[in-house]
Design a protein around this motif. Structure first.
Motif, PDB file in Angstrom:
ATOM      1  N   ILE A  84       0.378  -1.122  -0.485  1.00 14.13           N
ATOM      2  CA  ILE A  84      -0.329   0.255  -0.201  1.00 14.13           C
ATOM      3  C   ILE A  84       0.913   1.102   0.159  1.00 14.13           C
ATOM      4  CG2 ILE A  84      -1.751   1.127   1.055  1.00 14.13           C
ATOM      5  CD1 ILE A  84      -2.172  -1.854   2.281  1.00 14.13           C
ATOM      6  N   PRO A  85       0.786   2.096  -1.125  1.00 14.92           N
ATOM      7  CA  PRO A  85       1.554   3.710  -0.743  1.00 14.92           C
ATOM      8  C   PRO A  85       1.196   4.526  -0.191  1.00 14.92           C
ATOM      9  CG  PRO A  85       0.127   2.902  -3.014  1.00 14.92           C
ATOM     10  CD  PRO A  85       0.233   2.171  -2.550  1.00 14.92           C
ATOM     11  N   TYR A  86       1.689   5.262   0.345  1.00 13.29           N
ATOM     12  CA  TYR A  86       1.430   6.893   1.207  1.00 13.29           C
ATOM     13  C   TYR A  86       0.579   7.339   0.665  1.00 13.29           C
ATOM     14  CZ  TYR A  86       3.569   9.895  -1.938  1.00 13.29           C
ATOM     15  OH  TYR A  86       3.430  11.187  -2.724  1.00 13.29           O
ATOM     16  N   SER A  88      -2.633   6.176  -1.095  1.00 14.49           N
ATOM     17  CA  SER A  88      -3.684   5.311  -0.768  1.00 14.49           C
ATOM     18  C   SER A  88      -4.691   5.838   0.095  1.00 14.49           C
ATOM     19  CB  SER A  88      -3.597   4.079  -1.215  1.00 14.49           C
ATOM     20  OG  SER A  88      -4.107   2.647  -1.220  1.00 14.49           O
ATOM     21  N   GLU A  89      -5.959   5.675  -0.335  1.00 11.10           N
ATOM     22  CA  GLU A  89      -7.185   5.214   1.218  1.00 11.10           C
ATOM     23  C   GLU A  89      -6.714   4.387   1.858  1.00 11.10           C
ATOM     24  OE1 GLU A  89     -11.176   6.015  -0.514  1.00 11.10           O
ATOM     25  OE2 GLU A  89     -10.434   7.788  -1.604  1.00 11.10           O
ATOM     26  N   ALA A  90      -6.421   3.259   1.003  1.00  9.74           N
ATOM     27  CA  ALA A  90      -6.542   1.929   2.708  1.00  9.74           C
ATOM     28  C   ALA A  90      -5.251   2.101   2.980  1.00  9.74           C
ATOM     29  CB  ALA A  90      -6.629   1.034   1.745  1.00  9.74           C
ATOM     30  N   TYR A  91      -4.341   2.742   2.971  1.00  6.48           N
ATOM     31  CA  TYR A  91      -2.796   3.417   3.682  1.00  6.48           C
ATOM     32  C   TYR A  91      -3.565   3.779   5.187  1.00  6.48           C
ATOM     33  CZ  TYR A  91       2.029   5.129   5.158  1.00  6.48           C
ATOM     34  OH  TYR A  91       2.660   5.748   5.959  1.00  6.48           O
ATOM     35  N   PRO A  92      -2.209   3.270   6.360  1.00  4.71           N
ATOM     36  CA  PRO A  92      -3.049   2.970   7.634  1.00  4.71           C
ATOM     37  C   PRO A  92      -2.844   4.928   7.923  1.00  4.71           C
ATOM     38  CG  PRO A  92      -1.577   1.078   7.246  1.00  4.71           C
ATOM     39  CD  PRO A  92      -1.523   2.326   6.392  1.00  4.71           C
ATOM     40  N   HIS A  93      -3.759   5.412   8.569  1.00  6.59           N
ATOM     41  CA  HIS A  93      -4.250   6.872   8.197  1.00  6.59           C
ATOM     42  C   HIS A  93      -3.641   7.509   9.950  1.00  6.59           C
ATOM     43  CE1 HIS A  93      -7.907   5.536  11.038  1.00  6.59           C
ATOM     44  NE2 HIS A  93      -7.454   6.810  11.663  1.00  6.59           N
ATOM     45  N   HIS A  94      -2.896   6.726  11.085  1.00  8.06           N
ATOM     46  CA  HIS A  94      -1.924   6.606  12.355  1.00  8.06           C
ATOM     47  C   HIS A  94      -0.334   7.224  11.455  1.00  8.06           C
ATOM     48  CE1 HIS A  94      -5.872   3.941  13.307  1.00  8.06           C
ATOM     49  NE2 HIS A  94      -5.096   4.398  14.685  1.00  8.06           N
ATOM     50  N   PHE A  95       0.092   6.260  10.092  1.00  9.31           N
ATOM     51  CA  PHE A  95       1.262   6.719   9.853  1.00  9.31           C
ATOM     52  C   PHE A  95       0.877   7.910   9.334  1.00  9.31           C
ATOM     53  CE2 PHE A  95       1.827   1.735   9.817  1.00  9.31           C
ATOM     54  CZ  PHE A  95       1.866   1.585  10.354  1.00  9.31           C
ATOM     55  N   ARG A  96       0.445   8.718   8.767  1.00  4.11           N
ATOM     56  CA  ARG A  96       0.429   9.594   7.575  1.00  4.11           C
ATOM     57  C   ARG A  96       1.342  10.956   8.115  1.00  4.11           C
ATOM     58  NH1 ARG A  96      -2.537   8.636   3.408  1.00  4.11           N
ATOM     59  NH2 ARG A  96      -3.969   7.675   3.194  1.00  4.11           N
ATOM     60  N   HIS A  97       1.257  11.526   9.797  1.00  2.04           N
ATOM     61  CA  HIS A  97       1.884  12.298  10.183  1.00  2.04           C
ATOM     62  C   HIS A  97       3.366  11.834  10.156  1.00  2.04           C
ATOM     63  CE1 HIS A  97      -1.545  14.807   8.994  1.00  2.04           C
ATOM     64  NE2 HIS A  97      -2.029  13.971  10.481  1.00  2.04           N
ATOM     65  N   LEU A  98       3.793  11.137  10.649  1.00  2.00           N
ATOM     66  CA  LEU A  98       5.137  10.007  10.393  1.00  2.00           C
ATOM     67  C   LEU A  98       5.931  11.050   9.991  1.00  2.00           C
ATOM     68  CD1 LEU A  98       5.174   6.966  11.819  1.00  2.00           C
ATOM     69  CD2 LEU A  98       5.615   8.379  13.244  1.00  2.00           C
ATOM     70  N   GLU A  99       6.783  11.830  10.729  1.00  2.00           N
ATOM     71  CA  GLU A  99       7.676  12.479   9.791  1.00  2.00           C
ATOM     72  C   GLU A  99       8.940  11.414   8.857  1.00  2.00           C
ATOM     73  OE1 GLU A  99      11.856  14.841  11.504  1.00  2.00           O
ATOM     74  OE2 GLU A  99       9.987  15.865  11.677  1.00  2.00           O
ATOM     75  N   ASP A 100       8.836   9.853   9.681  1.00  2.00           N
ATOM     76  CA  ASP A 100       9.399   9.141   8.832  1.00  2.00           C
ATOM     77  C   ASP A 100       8.228   8.506   8.311  1.00  2.00           C
ATOM     78  OD1 ASP A 100       9.223   8.201  11.453  1.00  2.00           O
ATOM     79  OD2 ASP A 100      10.998   7.303  11.529  1.00  2.00           O
ATOM     80  N   ALA A 101       7.253   8.709   8.034  1.00  2.00           N
ATOM     81  CA  ALA A 101       6.349   6.892   7.970  1.00  2.00           C
ATOM     82  C   ALA A 101       6.501   6.621   6.126  1.00  2.00           C
ATOM     83  CB  ALA A 101       5.233   7.710   7.738  1.00  2.00           C
ATOM     84  N   PRO A 102       6.575   5.131   6.378  1.00  2.00           N
ATOM     85  CA  PRO A 102       6.790   4.633   5.394  1.00  2.00           C
ATOM     86  C   PRO A 102       5.986   4.589   4.603  1.00  2.00           C
ATOM     87  CG  PRO A 102       6.009   3.223   6.900  1.00  2.00           C
ATOM     88  CD  PRO A 102       5.600   4.032   7.206  1.00  2.00           C
ATOM     89  N   PRO A 103       6.939   5.156   3.246  1.00  2.00           N
ATOM     90  CA  PRO A 103       6.433   4.974   2.012  1.00  2.00           C
ATOM     91  C   PRO A 103       5.053   3.805   0.803  1.00  2.00           C
ATOM     92  CG  PRO A 103       8.328   5.844   1.488  1.00  2.00           C
ATOM     93  CD  PRO A 103       8.053   4.838   2.723  1.00  2.00           C
ATOM     94  N   LEU A 104       5.908   3.242   1.663  1.00  2.00           N
ATOM     95  CA  LEU A 104       4.751   1.828   1.447  1.00  2.00           C
ATOM     96  C   LEU A 104       4.521   0.815   2.617  1.00  2.00           C
ATOM     97  CD1 LEU A 104       7.087   0.254  -1.799  1.00  2.00           C
ATOM     98  CD2 LEU A 104       4.799   1.736  -2.200  1.00  2.00           C
ATOM     99  N   VAL A 105       3.726   0.302   2.491  1.00  2.00           N
ATOM    100  CA  VAL A 105       3.367  -1.053   4.020  1.00  2.00           C
ATOM    101  C   VAL A 105       3.169  -1.899   3.468  1.00  2.00           C
ATOM    102  CG1 VAL A 105       3.051   1.000   5.943  1.00  2.00           C
ATOM    103  CG2 VAL A 105       1.042   0.453   4.352  1.00  2.00           C
ATOM    104  N   HIS A 106       3.824  -3.413   3.970  1.00  2.00           N
ATOM    105  CA  HIS A 106       3.347  -4.636   2.999  1.00  2.00           C
ATOM    106  C   HIS A 106       2.317  -5.424   4.179  1.00  2.00           C
ATOM    107  CE1 HIS A 106       6.603  -2.956   0.078  1.00  2.00           C
ATOM    108  NE2 HIS A 106       7.567  -2.662   1.829  1.00  2.00           N
TER     109      HIS A 106
END
Length: 309
Positions: A84-86, A88-106
């Motif tokens: 899931i790319p950053y 995407s609507e499916a991207y975990p919204h909790h991660f969105r404001h992390l300064e070093d949020a992963p661009p992709l989650v698997h």
């Protein structure tokens, strides 16, 4: 009528702008290619259109890395992994404001679970004693019985006990791991990982296939555990422990500009020893709230942990 036509035109312009933005976004293959080239999260989140197109050009010219990225993603898809790319609507919204949020989650298993709000992280040391394991198991069991989500890290000791306590009452649990999802770390927990997935849970990583866990990645994994929840429980840990990194992340992100609020809890033991010295430190310095053996825990209407007297 004119106002209605103006409104339609405004909506149309907005849709066109969004369409242009999405076209300019890096594809999943391009993002992974650039990660393989060593680009940081900050570089990949660049908002300037010219920079994004420059990154797209870099990816298209990096034939070897782009081909490798496509092969990895193909292997992951065949294994049931959803990437899931950053944007995407499916991207975990909790991660969105992390300064070093992963661009992709698997994600292996339930890709919707990381967006649940009713969850609690139960963590602790690998070298826990029976008291620590019993607390991790019992606290997770309570959450599972209430239908809430338990988050942990699939490590030996307290993490394993937490996942097991939730699963044994039919609950769902999320394991945030520090390796690619073709590798189970530790290997002995492969059957536990399979059971988590079979029972509707999730294994989540920021790393693609082929990446092995190491100390740096295990520490980085902690930040993802704590931002998925508002409540972190330390079941048992020494004062020098990887668990303390998770506590530090929770404190760092607490009450920041994005409104995160984390409550850290630690089990209070009557008998003190090296294995629970971290718990004592957190409680003595008011860095955590106490949970005693035998106490009931629940999540309130705001998904905050409440410890019953």
């Amino acid at each position: 009528m004119k106002n209605r036509e103006d409104w339609k035109e405004t909506v149309k312009k907005g849709q066109n702008k969004m369409g242009t933005w999405r076209v300019s976004c890096l594809s999943v293959e391009e993002l992974l290619c650039l990660q393989l080239l060593g680009y940081s999260s900050k570089q990949l989140y660049e908002d300037r259109e010219g920079e994004r197109y420059s990154l797209k050009e870099t990816a298209s010219m990096s034939i070897r890395e782009l081909d490798k990225a496509k092969r990895i993603l193909d292997r992951q898809a065949k294994a049931g992994v959803v990437t899931i790319p950053y944007y995407s609507e499916a991207y975990p919204h909790h991660f969105r404001h992390l300064e070093d949020a992963p661009p992709l989650v698997h994600v292996l298993g339930n890709k919707d679970l990381p967006n649940r709000e009713d969850n609690v992280a139960i963590i602790g040391a690998r070298a826990a004693d029976k008291d620590g394991l019993d607390m991790a198991y019992g606290l997770a069991k309570q959450m599972g019985e209430q239908g809430h989500i338990v988050i942990s890290g699939l490590a030996l000791g307290c993490d394993t006990a937490a996942h097991r306590g939730c699963l044994d009452v039919g609950g769902q649990t999320i394991a945030v791991v520090a390796s690619g999802l073709d590798i189970t770390h530790p290997k002995v927990n492969k059957s536990l990982q399979d059971e988590i997935i079979a029972k509707g849970g999730t294994i989540l990583s920021e790393h693609p296939f082929g990446v092995k866990a190491n100390p740096t990645r295990l520490v980085a994994r902690c930040r993802m555990q704590v931002v998925l929840t508002q409540s972190v429980i330390v079941a048992q840990c020494p004062i020098i422990s990887g668990t303390m990194y998770a506590v530090r992340f929770a404190q760092t992100y607490n009450d920041d500009l994005f409104g995160w609020e984390h409550d850290v809890y630690a089990v209070r033991y009557d008998t003190q020893n090296e294995l629970n010295s971290g718990n004592k430190f957190l409680l003595d310095y008011n860095l955590a709230l106490p949970v005693r053996p035998g106490q009931e825990i629940i999540l309130d209407n705001y998904n905050r942990l409440f410890v019953c007297p």
